[in-house]
Scaffold this motif. Structure first.
Motif, PDB file in Angstrom:
ATOM      1  N   GLU A 231      12.845   3.261   8.015  1.00 24.15           N
ATOM      2  CA  GLU A 231      12.356   1.892   8.264  1.00 24.15           C
ATOM      3  C   GLU A 231      11.391   1.458   7.179  1.00 24.15           C
ATOM      4  N   LEU A 232      10.511   2.358   6.737  1.00 23.01           N
ATOM      5  CA  LEU A 232       9.589   2.036   5.654  1.00 23.01           C
ATOM      6  C   LEU A 232      10.339   1.862   4.345  1.00 23.01           C
ATOM      7  N   ASP A 233      11.343   2.745   4.095  1.00 23.07           N
ATOM      8  CA  ASP A 233      12.129   2.598   2.868  1.00 23.07           C
ATOM      9  C   ASP A 233      12.834   1.249   2.834  1.00 23.07           C
ATOM     10  N   SER A 234      13.365   0.851   3.973  1.00 18.77           N
ATOM     11  CA  SER A 234      14.044  -0.442   4.047  1.00 18.77           C
ATOM     12  C   SER A 234      13.060  -1.592   3.805  1.00 18.77           C
ATOM     13  N   ALA A 235      11.844  -1.485   4.366  1.00 17.04           N
ATOM     14  CA  ALA A 235      10.836  -2.531   4.175  1.00 17.04           C
ATOM     15  C   ALA A 235      10.436  -2.640   2.705  1.00 17.04           C
ATOM     16  N   ILE A 236      10.311  -1.479   2.021  1.00 16.26           N
ATOM     17  CA  ILE A 236       9.954  -1.514   0.598  1.00 16.26           C
ATOM     18  C   ILE A 236      11.061  -2.179  -0.207  1.00 16.26           C
ATOM     19  N   THR A 237      12.303  -1.819   0.086  1.00 16.59           N
ATOM     20  CA  THR A 237      13.429  -2.426  -0.622  1.00 16.59           C
ATOM     21  C   THR A 237      13.479  -3.931  -0.373  1.00 16.59           C
ATOM     22  N   GLU A 238      13.281  -4.314   0.889  1.00 20.08           N
ATOM     23  CA  GLU A 238      13.324  -5.729   1.249  1.00 20.08           C
ATOM     24  C   GLU A 238      12.191  -6.502   0.580  1.00 20.08           C
ATOM     25  N   ALA A 239      10.981  -5.938   0.589  1.00 10.67           N
ATOM     26  CA  ALA A 239       9.843  -6.612  -0.039  1.00 10.67           C
ATOM     27  C   ALA A 239      10.070  -6.774  -1.539  1.00 10.67           C
TER      28      ALA A 239
ATOM     29  N   TYR B 255       0.832  -1.200   0.000  1.00  7.49           N
ATOM     30  CA  TYR B 255       0.000   0.000   0.000  1.00  7.49           C
ATOM     31  C   TYR B 255       0.873   1.259   0.000  1.00  7.49           C
ATOM     32  N   ALA B 256       1.958   1.237   0.772  1.00 10.85           N
ATOM     33  CA  ALA B 256       2.863   2.388   0.800  1.00 10.85           C
ATOM     34  C   ALA B 256       3.498   2.611  -0.571  1.00 10.85           C
TER      35      ALA B 256
END
Length: 883
Positions: A812-820, A778-779
């Motif tokens: 933290e959100l940027d890292s989660a997007i990259t990881e996903a 969603y982000a």
């Protein structure tokens, strides 16, 4: 030359067999009668014995009249008419005058009262046994003219009620009794002709594993006899003292083997299509309306009179998952679907009166049966209603038996031993020779037990003596081959001892033995593995089994396919949903099954007592969506007072309370109201747990993106715009639970609600092993669709217990997007490579694709764990992560 003679037989098998024999011999003057029919012939006119068609209604009327001393407390129980008829029939057969019993005993007075009421209720042409016997005795002088010489053929015993009549007939015409064995006949004044004692040419005793195995061996024996070409079907019989333990197996296996097997005692009514129609009607009358029951009923009804008048599109636009358990819900559903039907309101005009009738319950049973059933199904329904009160018609249907439509003259017969004793056959097989069945134990009469009336007066011959007598008669009447069979264990697994009639020498048949003659194609293939191996589907199943059990490498039966398989490429090129991407990340093989092969698990929609976790989550999400939507844009969710929010939740709850039963199965009304109330409580706590929100914030719920069709609602973006994941070659769309955007347009907050219990608060949740991928997706969608937004917060809010909140923002959100993104690239690489393997999801509560894996899933995954880990290596870090 026409010569009148009368042959008296006992039981349906002897009755039909002797009629066929008379027809074959062209004996035009021979009458085949039973003892009650013999009395009716002498009585003259249109007099016939009273059957269950008139006795059951008369018994029900007698019980309804009341005024009993002893049985009044149980008179209304469902089994009372059947038990009463059983006791009265025993008394009538034993020639017991109920009025002569001590009337100070309340039970005897009640039975005598019932008998008088029955006699008053019967039509003049239908007589009880005693009255019929007395009418016949009054005209016995005409016996020679009406009957001619009388022969009792194969009758093992004569009930006391008929003995005076036979002796009276013997004074006016010749009466002979061809006795099949040692029969007590000291009372008989006619000519008793004993048959010379004999024994079968071959006697064998066979032991099988259980009753089901006995049936298999019996049908193999039948096939062997028929295959010899020397034995005809009408010369073969299979019998047991009581048949229920074997009936279902014979029904299934004989149909599969295409063997001509006749049930002389009738097949269970519920095993026939007409019986299933009756069962469906009984279910809906007793259990109430529901869409599933209505569908089941309509699928089984005969073509006429009702189904032919129903429009073909009556079900159009009615959600198949809807419960529709009340008449009002049916009205609303049919009215809502009216624009989609070509026949306009015709379905409503036909269906609603019927549903109103069905909603009245069991008391409308007779009217509903006349309207919906016809032919054999209507006859079964009326017969079931005669023997029991309407609310227990299902019990009566279970006990009801009907003719199987076969003739004993050209069929192998399966029957009770009492039927076969009256008409033995040259080749006989007796089943169930255990200490429980040959002979059977004797039970007390339900209404006249031994302490009230001597058991030997009511039943002059014990059950054990009668079973032994039938055994001796059958053995003496079997000329060629008699096979005795017994199971080692019962159907429930308990060990059984042999009967006292069991011989010393026996043959043990193991379950996996190779028979000389198979009874069906499936039995033949099971006995001949080489023949079975010639079939393609058998070869493939054997290869699958070997690959699962013995091959530790990754095989096509585990998930190995060609690289870049067209079906997988096509599945990946579609617009993905957040749910499909979540499955791709957590279970690549499950993604292939669902989205490349289009495998769907069957959705069972019973009547739940509670919603499953997924459905409850959908309920909470719909409440949140309804509450937020009703507050936007005025006054606005961010500006709404707590009272306004509670009112919005209450309004959404009231809407869902009425709308969900029209769309899916829900719990019963009381539990459903409690469920909605609990969902509303969690919704209220979840919405109240938000941090103070700026008053100029605009909120949306269930906001779509990446849709195929434009959306009319006012949204902050183009709902048809799809979100690309360029590195993985994917595009996706979906719906966000909630989106908040500041009026300045530079900040957005995404909320993903979970109705389940939260993890520990000290645990950091990012992707949650792939389970919480959605908020990250969603982000990514908000960043693509609203590029002017600089600050994005992605939240998870757990609503069970005290609401718990987990946020991703900034780095933290940027890292989660990259990881996903990197994990989605890895997942796409796995499925495109063709080396796809199952994963061991120990944290999953329910896997709807479980049936596609071996039954012993745990040992299968352990056996191939190294290969599976290697195939899924790129996602192993995600699956083993605590975040």
């Amino acid at each position: 030359m026409f010569t009148r003679e009368t042959l008296v037989v006992d039981g349906p098998l002897a009755f039909r067999s002797q009629r066929t024999a008379a027809a074959r011999e062209c004996r035009l003057g021979r009458d085949i009668l039973t003892l009650p029919l013999l009395a009716a012939r002498l009585a003259g006119g249109f007099i016939t014995p009273a059957g269950t068609d008139v006795l059951y209604p008369a018994i029900q009327a007698a019980l309804a009249a009341g005024g009993f001393h002893d049985i009044g407390r149980v008179a209304s129980l469902p089994g009372m008419p059947r038990a009463l008829l059983q006791s009265l029939d025993a008394a009538w057969r034993a020639d017991i005058d109920l009025s002569s019993l001590p009337q100070e005993v309340g039970r005897f007075a009640d039975l005598h009262l019932v008998e008088k009421r029955i006699r008053d209720h019967l039509p003049p042409s239908r007589l009880l046994h005693g009255d019929l016997r007395n009418e016949a005795l009054a005209r016995v002088s005409l016996a020679n003219v009406l009957l001619g010489p009388v022969t009792l053929a194969g009758i093992v015993d004569v009930d006391p009620i008929w003995r005076p009549l036979l002796n009276a007939i013997a004074r006016f015409t010749e009466v002979a009794w061809d006795m099949p064995g040692k029969v007590e006949c000291g009372w008989f004044d006619g000519n008793a002709r004993s048959r010379a004692p004999s024994s079968p040419s071959r006697l064998t005793a066979e032991v099988s594993a259980d009753p089901k195995s006995e049936v298999v061996e019996a049908l193999r024996w039948v096939r062997e006899l028929l295959a010899s070409g020397e034995v005809k079907a009408e010369q073969i019989a299979i019998a047991a003292t009581a048949t229920p333990d074997w009936d279902e197996h014979f029904l299934a296996y004989a149909r599969d083997a295409a063997l001509p097997l006749h049930f002389s005692h009738g097949v269970p009514a519920l095993s026939t299509p007409d019986g299933q129609a009756c069962a469906a009607l009984a279910d809906i009358l007793i259990s109430g309306l529901s869409q599933e029951r209505v569908w089941r009923l309509f699928r089984r009804l005969p073509a006429r009179p009702f189904v032919s008048s129903l429009p073909e599109d009556w079900f159009t636009a009615i959600p198949r998952r809807a419960g529709l358990k009340t008449l009002d819900q049916w009205r609303q559903a049919l009215a809502a679907a009216r624009p989609q039907r070509q026949t306009n309101d015709l379905a409503e005009r036909i269906l609603l009166p019927l549903l109103e009738l069905l909603a009245r319950g069991p008391n409308a049973g007779r009217e509903a049966g006349s309207l919906l059933l016809s032919g054999a199904s209507l006859a079964m329904w009326n017969e079931a209603l005669r023997s029991t009160p309407p609310h227990a018609v299902a019990l009566s249907l279970q006990a009801l038996r009907v003719s199987d439509g076969r003739e004993p003259a050209n069929s192998v017969v399966w029957c009770p031993a009492s039927h076969l004793a009256a008409c033995p056959r040259p080749f006989t097989r007796l089943l169930g020779l255990t200490s429980r069945s040959w002979p059977r134990f004797e039970n007390d009469d339900p209404l006249m037990p031994d302490h009230l009336l001597d058991r030997r007066r009511l039943h002059p011959v014990t059950t054990a003596e009668r079973d032994r007598q039938h055994f001796e008669v059958i053995r003496a009447g079997t000329r060629d081959a008699l096979v005795l069979s017994r199971p080692e264990r019962s159907a429930k697994g308990s060990l059984l001892s042999p009967s006292s009639l069991w011989p010393a020498d026996e043959i043990l048949h193991k379950r996996d033995r190779i028979p000389r003659h198979a009874f069906s194609e499936a039995d033949r293939l099971l006995a001949r593995p080489r023949d079975a191996a010639q079939l393609e589907h058998v070869r493939q199943s054997q290869l699958c089994w070997r690959n699962w059990q013995w091959n530790s490498a990754l095989t096509p039966h585990d998930g190995l396919v060609a690289p870049d398989h067209p079906a997988i490429v096509t599945a990946l090129s579609r617009t993905q949903s957040t749910t499909s991407l979540q499955r791709l990340l957590r279970d690549p093989l499950g993604f292939v099954w669902r989205y490349a092969l289009d495998w769907r698990s069957i959705r069972l929609e019973p009547e739940p007592l509670q919603l499953d976790p997924i459905a409850f989550g959908e309920l909470v999400h719909e409440l949140i969506s309804g509450a937020i939507s009703s507050l936007e844009p005025k006054p606005g969710f961010a500006r709404a007072s707590p009272e306004e929010i509670e009112a919005a939740i209450a309004a959404a709850s009231a809407t869902i309370l009425n709308s969900w039963p029209l769309q899916r199965s829900v719990p019963p009304p009381v539990l459903w109201r409690h469920t909605v109330k609990e969902a509303a409580r969690r919704t209220s706590k979840g919405l109240a747990s938000d941090d103070p929100t700026r008053a100029d914030t605009r909120s949306w719920s269930e906001i779509p993106f990446g849709q195929e069709q434009p959306v009319a609602a006012q949204l902050p973006w183009d709902a048809t715009a799809k979100i690309p994941i360029a590195e993985a070659g994917l595009v996706y769309g979906g719906r966000m639970d909630r989106l908040d955007i500041r009026a300045s347009g530079d900040g957005a907050q995404i909320t993903d609600y979970k109705s389940s219990k939260p993890p520990p608060k000290n645990q950091r949740i990012t992707l949650g092993q792939g389970r919480e991928l959605q908020r990250v997706l969603y982000a990514m969608a908000v960043r693509t669709l609203l590029p002017e937004v600089r600050t994005i917060v992605a939240r998870l809010i757990y609503l069970a217990d005290d609401p718990a909140k987990f946020e991703l923002r900034g780095d933290e959100l940027d890292s989660a997007i990259t990881e996903a993104t990197s994990y989605l690239v890895a997942a796409v690489g796995i499925v495109r490579s063709g080396r796809i393997a199952p994963r061991w999801e120990q944290d999953v509560h329910y896997d709807d694709m479980r049936l596609a894996l071996p039954a012993d899933r745990e040992s299968y995954l352990r056996r191939k764990s190294s290969e599976f880990r290697a195939a899924n290596q790129k996602l192993g870090k995600l699956w083993n992560s605590n975040t």
